[in-house]
Scaffold this motif. Structure first.
Motif, PDB file in Angstrom:
ATOM      1  N   PRO A 127      46.198  35.900  17.883  1.00  0.00           N
ATOM      2  CA  PRO A 127      45.611  37.004  18.659  1.00  0.00           C
ATOM      3  C   PRO A 127      44.122  36.828  18.945  1.00  0.00           C
ATOM      4  CG  PRO A 127      47.021  37.862  16.934  1.00  0.00           C
ATOM      5  CD  PRO A 127      46.955  36.384  16.719  1.00  0.00           C
ATOM      6  N   ALA A 128      43.345  36.345  17.959  1.00  0.00           N
ATOM      7  CA  ALA A 128      41.903  36.228  18.176  1.00  0.00           C
ATOM      8  C   ALA A 128      41.612  35.279  19.337  1.00  0.00           C
ATOM      9  CB  ALA A 128      41.214  35.742  16.909  1.00  0.00           C
ATOM     10  N   ALA A 129      42.362  34.169  19.390  1.00  0.00           N
ATOM     11  CA  ALA A 129      42.167  33.197  20.470  1.00  0.00           C
ATOM     12  C   ALA A 129      42.569  33.797  21.817  1.00  0.00           C
ATOM     13  CB  ALA A 129      42.981  31.940  20.192  1.00  0.00           C
ATOM     14  N   GLY A 130      43.652  34.565  21.813  1.00  0.00           N
ATOM     15  CA  GLY A 130      44.089  35.219  23.050  1.00  0.00           C
ATOM     16  C   GLY A 130      43.020  36.163  23.566  1.00  0.00           C
ATOM     17  N   LEU A 131      42.487  36.984  22.653  1.00  0.00           N
ATOM     18  CA  LEU A 131      41.459  37.952  23.057  1.00  0.00           C
ATOM     19  C   LEU A 131      40.185  37.244  23.507  1.00  0.00           C
ATOM     20  CD1 LEU A 131      42.059  40.672  20.320  1.00  0.00           C
ATOM     21  CD2 LEU A 131      42.453  40.912  22.780  1.00  0.00           C
ATOM     22  N   ALA A 132      39.843  36.138  22.830  1.00  0.00           N
ATOM     23  CA  ALA A 132      38.648  35.390  23.222  1.00  0.00           C
ATOM     24  C   ALA A 132      38.821  34.808  24.623  1.00  0.00           C
ATOM     25  CB  ALA A 132      38.370  34.284  22.214  1.00  0.00           C
ATOM     26  N   ALA A 133      40.011  34.296  24.898  1.00  0.00           N
ATOM     27  CA  ALA A 133      40.267  33.724  26.226  1.00  0.00           C
ATOM     28  C   ALA A 133      40.209  34.813  27.298  1.00  0.00           C
ATOM     29  CB  ALA A 133      41.628  33.029  26.238  1.00  0.00           C
ATOM     30  N   LEU A 134      40.703  35.996  26.959  1.00  0.00           N
ATOM     31  CA  LEU A 134      40.637  37.108  27.927  1.00  0.00           C
ATOM     32  C   LEU A 134      39.184  37.489  28.201  1.00  0.00           C
ATOM     33  CD1 LEU A 134      43.582  39.269  26.584  1.00  0.00           C
ATOM     34  CD2 LEU A 134      43.422  38.337  28.901  1.00  0.00           C
ATOM     35  N   GLN A 135      38.385  37.442  27.119  1.00  0.00           N
ATOM     36  CA  GLN A 135      36.964  37.784  27.215  1.00  0.00           C
ATOM     37  C   GLN A 135      36.231  36.876  28.210  1.00  0.00           C
ATOM     38  OE1 GLN A 135      35.719  40.306  25.142  1.00  0.00           O
ATOM     39  NE2 GLN A 135      33.816  40.196  26.328  1.00  0.00           N
ATOM     40  N   GLU A 136      36.715  35.633  28.283  1.00  0.00           N
ATOM     41  CA  GLU A 136      36.038  34.650  29.149  1.00  0.00           C
ATOM     42  C   GLU A 136      36.372  34.807  30.629  1.00  0.00           C
ATOM     43  OE1 GLU A 136      37.060  30.780  27.725  1.00  0.00           O
ATOM     44  OE2 GLU A 136      36.291  31.235  25.719  1.00  0.00           O
ATOM     45  N   ILE A 137      37.403  35.595  30.918  1.00  0.00           N
ATOM     46  CA  ILE A 137      37.803  35.723  32.329  1.00  0.00           C
ATOM     47  C   ILE A 137      36.723  36.490  33.085  1.00  0.00           C
ATOM     48  CG2 ILE A 137      39.520  36.733  33.891  1.00  0.00           C
ATOM     49  CD1 ILE A 137      41.609  36.189  31.750  1.00  0.00           C
ATOM     50  N   PRO A 138      36.257  35.950  34.231  1.00  0.00           N
ATOM     51  CA  PRO A 138      35.195  36.624  34.979  1.00  0.00           C
ATOM     52  C   PRO A 138      35.608  38.046  35.366  1.00  0.00           C
ATOM     53  CG  PRO A 138      35.747  34.490  35.975  1.00  0.00           C
ATOM     54  CD  PRO A 138      36.730  34.733  34.884  1.00  0.00           C
ATOM     55  N   ALA A 139      34.629  38.944  35.338  1.00  0.00           N
ATOM     56  CA  ALA A 139      34.905  40.348  35.644  1.00  0.00           C
ATOM     57  C   ALA A 139      35.560  40.500  37.016  1.00  0.00           C
ATOM     58  CB  ALA A 139      33.617  41.155  35.573  1.00  0.00           C
ATOM     59  N   ALA A 140      35.161  39.636  37.955  1.00  0.00           N
ATOM     60  CA  ALA A 140      35.714  39.738  39.310  1.00  0.00           C
ATOM     61  C   ALA A 140      37.235  39.558  39.302  1.00  0.00           C
ATOM     62  CB  ALA A 140      35.070  38.697  40.210  1.00  0.00           C
ATOM     63  N   PHE A 141      37.732  38.745  38.342  1.00  0.00           N
ATOM     64  CA  PHE A 141      39.176  38.548  38.200  1.00  0.00           C
ATOM     65  C   PHE A 141      39.821  39.685  37.408  1.00  0.00           C
ATOM     66  CE2 PHE A 141      39.987  33.665  38.662  1.00  0.00           C
ATOM     67  CZ  PHE A 141      39.698  33.791  40.012  1.00  0.00           C
ATOM     68  N   ALA A 142      39.100  40.140  36.383  1.00  0.00           N
ATOM     69  CA  ALA A 142      39.716  41.055  35.419  1.00  0.00           C
ATOM     70  C   ALA A 142      39.691  42.511  35.883  1.00  0.00           C
ATOM     71  CB  ALA A 142      39.002  40.925  34.077  1.00  0.00           C
ATOM     72  N   ASN A 143      38.562  42.922  36.444  1.00  0.00           N
ATOM     73  CA  ASN A 143      38.402  44.312  36.883  1.00  0.00           C
ATOM     74  C   ASN A 143      39.553  44.722  37.782  1.00  0.00           C
ATOM     75  OD1 ASN A 143      36.059  44.958  35.702  1.00  0.00           O
ATOM     76  ND2 ASN A 143      34.754  44.559  37.491  1.00  0.00           N
ATOM     77  N   ARG A 144      40.138  45.840  37.520  1.00  0.00           N
ATOM     78  CA  ARG A 144      41.168  46.399  38.389  1.00  0.00           C
ATOM     79  C   ARG A 144      42.407  45.514  38.492  1.00  0.00           C
ATOM     80  NH1 ARG A 144      39.958  47.133  43.468  1.00  0.00           N
ATOM     81  NH2 ARG A 144      37.961  46.157  43.765  1.00  0.00           N
ATOM     82  N   PHE A 145      42.567  44.535  37.559  1.00  0.00           N
ATOM     83  CA  PHE A 145      43.778  43.716  37.575  1.00  0.00           C
ATOM     84  C   PHE A 145      44.713  44.216  36.482  1.00  0.00           C
ATOM     85  CE2 PHE A 145      45.866  39.410  36.763  1.00  0.00           C
ATOM     86  CZ  PHE A 145      46.768  39.595  37.796  1.00  0.00           C
ATOM     87  N   GLN A 146      45.807  44.790  36.919  1.00  0.00           N
ATOM     88  CA  GLN A 146      46.726  45.468  36.013  1.00  0.00           C
ATOM     89  C   GLN A 146      47.199  44.559  34.873  1.00  0.00           C
ATOM     90  OE1 GLN A 146      50.578  45.099  37.016  1.00  0.00           O
ATOM     91  NE2 GLN A 146      50.736  45.421  34.820  1.00  0.00           N
ATOM     92  N   ALA A 147      47.566  43.314  35.207  1.00  0.00           N
ATOM     93  CA  ALA A 147      48.113  42.413  34.188  1.00  0.00           C
ATOM     94  C   ALA A 147      47.077  42.073  33.110  1.00  0.00           C
ATOM     95  CB  ALA A 147      48.634  41.136  34.839  1.00  0.00           C
ATOM     96  N   PHE A 148      45.809  42.024  33.496  1.00  0.00           N
ATOM     97  CA  PHE A 148      44.761  41.739  32.516  1.00  0.00           C
ATOM     98  C   PHE A 148      44.804  42.780  31.392  1.00  0.00           C
ATOM     99  CE2 PHE A 148      40.503  42.709  30.912  1.00  0.00           C
ATOM    100  CZ  PHE A 148      40.087  41.467  30.442  1.00  0.00           C
ATOM    101  N   PHE A 149      44.868  44.053  31.781  1.00  0.00           N
ATOM    102  CA  PHE A 149      44.854  45.111  30.773  1.00  0.00           C
ATOM    103  C   PHE A 149      46.157  45.145  29.965  1.00  0.00           C
ATOM    104  CE2 PHE A 149      41.647  46.299  33.863  1.00  0.00           C
ATOM    105  CZ  PHE A 149      40.578  46.551  33.019  1.00  0.00           C
ATOM    106  N   ALA A 150      47.272  44.824  30.614  1.00  0.00           N
ATOM    107  CA  ALA A 150      48.549  44.799  29.897  1.00  0.00           C
ATOM    108  C   ALA A 150      48.542  43.708  28.831  1.00  0.00           C
ATOM    109  CB  ALA A 150      49.696  44.593  30.884  1.00  0.00           C
TER     110      ALA A 150
END
Lengths: 123, 417
Positions: free
Chosen positions: B350-373
């Motif tokens: 889990p820690a690695a998964g969360l760290a990888a998510l953290q690295e995703i640029p905001a432009a990709f992550a913001n308002r992207f439903q799958a990111f939050f899921a």
């Protein structure tokens, strides 16, 4: 939170619609309306007749003045709207992005300015 | 009762005309447009030729080669129009090409020997100068002969809006002009990628679950098959066929009876379409044998990896993570970044998964439903139930797809128990 999606498009596109075209457009928007309703987000929607059907009303010199015709002569006209109830602006933008009107026109997303619970003096 | 041409020449001829139109529409439009350089005109000429056929064939019988007859009728109509047009000089030149059209085509006695210009037409439709949003609709109309209203419904567009774009695109092709030719060796890679992208775009719209668009999956597979028959040595064509086949195979298992989305890890492999699965595996092998990796092959391999993992009960997550890494190098998207982070979580925790998510640029992550899921899932796995619930709520608010919304609600409820 309530948002109103104002749908603008080139209304000359729809000037010479056949009955079949009209049915097809209803079907396309019907699908979207159904999805909004199933998500519990739909408050209200309407499809407006062309700008040329506008009648303007204003009070001038103490009298109600009624005028025929659109206020602005622009190709892009307000053609319809959706009022939706969603948690925040991001959600409103997600629905606006899915709205068929975004594919052929422009959608303005405006947050409601009404106090929570509606106008207290109207109760 | 099927029409019988011996007893009723009118309905018999009509049936043949309809059959030829269905079977050879794209071939004929491509052939005529290849000569006239004008898709809209080619469609008009073919429509005229089909009308003539309806009038003439019942009286004189169906010709030995209906396609060649239609081409000749189209050419005659074209020459008539050129003769009556004001621009004589231009017309003279065109009549010469018109003669070329007729001599080349009358040689063919059936569609088998009729030169196939559909590949050129596909390259024209997906030309970089054409709006990407109109490339697939243009192919569906000109290569497959589908009515505008049907295509518009699949794209959730009022048909006048799509008509206008198709007319504009054809005018651009005519006036630019965009040449009817197969791109040369050094150009074909990116140009073919555009064609494949358009076909995949049509397929994805067919998969989105709205009732007016399901047929698009079938037509996209047909276009891909056609492309493969014309370019059998291009690995990415096979890659796209594999990707679409795997997705098609899985479609019946993707929602449960209550209309809730089911991710691959929870699907019943017995519900997968065995034919499509076999087709996907075969296509992926053909692609691999041609030794030219690409985006669609990697995506197909990822589908295969997820599905094999479900069947064997042991998903090879390191291999999947590796494939997502390569995909990120050639085709980085928000979906790829989130799926890669998820695979990182499966491989390293889990820690690695969360760290990888953290690295995703905001432009990709913001308002992207799958990111939050996905973040909700890994937050829950690391014991952070409050933040996980917040992420599921956010994901639900961004989700405009009903089956996925139901699934997200299900995940949110499962957190509480």
């Amino acid at each position: 939170m309530r948002y109103t999606l104002l749908l603008y498009s080139d209304e000359t596109l729809f000037a010479s619609m056949t009955d079949e075209d009209r049915q097809q457009s209803l079907m396309v928007f019907g699908e979207f309306i159904k999805q909004l309703r199933q998500a519990g987000a739909l408050v209200d929607t309407d499809w407006l007749q062309p700008g040329s059907m506008t009648t303007r009303v204003s009070m001038q010199n103490g009298e109600v003045r009624v005028q025929d015709g659109p206020f602005v002569d622009s190709r892009d006209q307000l053609g319809g709207y959706f009022v939706i109830d969603v948690p925040d602006l991001d959600a409103a933008l997600a629905w606006a992005g899915k709205c068929p009107a975004a594919r052929f026109g422009t959608i303005e997303v405006r947050p409601s300015g009404m106090p929570p619970g509606g106008n207290p003096y109207a109760a | 009762m099927p029409p019988d041409s011996r007893r009723d020449p009118v309905s018999g001829a009509r049936a043949v005309v309809e059959e030829v139109a269905r079977r050879s529409y794209g071939r004929l439009v491509a052939r005529i447009a290849g000569r006239t350089r004008n898709i809209a005109l080619a469609e008009d000429l073919l429509a005229h030729a089909l009308e003539r056929a309806l009038a003439v064939w019942p009286e004189r019988g169906v010709p030995a080669s209906p396609e060649a007859w239609l081409l000749t009728a189209a050419r005659n109509k074209w020459l008539d129009e050129l003769r009556s047009s004001q621009v004589r000089q231009r017309a003279e030149a065109d009549i010469l090409t018109g003669a070329a059209l007729s001599s080349a085509d009358s040689a063919g006695s059936d569609t088998g020997s009729l030169p196939d210009d559909r590949l050129k037409l596909m390259f024209v439709c997906a030309h970089p100068a054409i709006d990407p949003a109109v490339r697939a609709p243009l192919m569906l109309q000109t290569v497959l002969g589908l009515p505008v209203r049907t295509i518009a419904s699949a794209y959730l567009l009022p048909s006048p809006a799509l008509s206008q774009r198709l007319v504009r695109a054809k005018r651009k092709i005519l006036e630019s002009p965009i040449r009817f030719e197969i791109p040369g060796r050094c150009e074909i890679g990116p140009r073919l990628a555009d064609v494949l992208e358009a076909i995949y775009g049509a397929f994805s719209i067919g998969c989105d679950g709205s009732p007016g668009s399901a047929w698009m999956c079938h037509e996209a597979l047909y276009l891909c098959d056609l492309l493969i028959s014309l370019l059998p040595r291009e690995p990415e064509c096979w890659g796209l066929l594999a990707l679409m086949s795997y997705k098609q195979a899985r479609a019946p298992a993707e929602t449960d009876p209550s209309g809730t989305y089911v991710p691959v890890s929870g699907q019943d492999p017995a519900m997968w379409c065995a034919d499509a699965l076999r087709r996907g595996a075969g296509a992926l092998q053909r692609a691999a044998a041609l030794a030219g990796p690409g985006r669609f092959q990697i995506e197909a391999a990822l589908q295969a990896g997820h599905m094999e993992g479900r069947m064997t009960g042991a998903t090879d997550w390191p291999a999947i993570l590796y494939l997502y890494d390569i995909l990120g190098q050639i085709a980085p998207t928000a979906g790829q970044a989130v799926a890669r982070a998820n695979a990182a979580g499966e491989v390293e925790g889990p820690a690695a998964g969360l760290a990888a998510l953290q690295e995703i640029p905001a432009a990709f992550a913001n308002r992207f439903q799958a990111f939050f899921a996905v973040r909700a899932y890994w937050r829950a796995r690391s014991g952070d139930l409050v933040l996980a619930a917040e992420d599921y709520e956010k994901s639900i608010s961004l989700c405009t797809d009903l089956p996925v919304r139901r699934w997200l609600h299900q995940q949110l409820r499962a957190l509480a128990s």
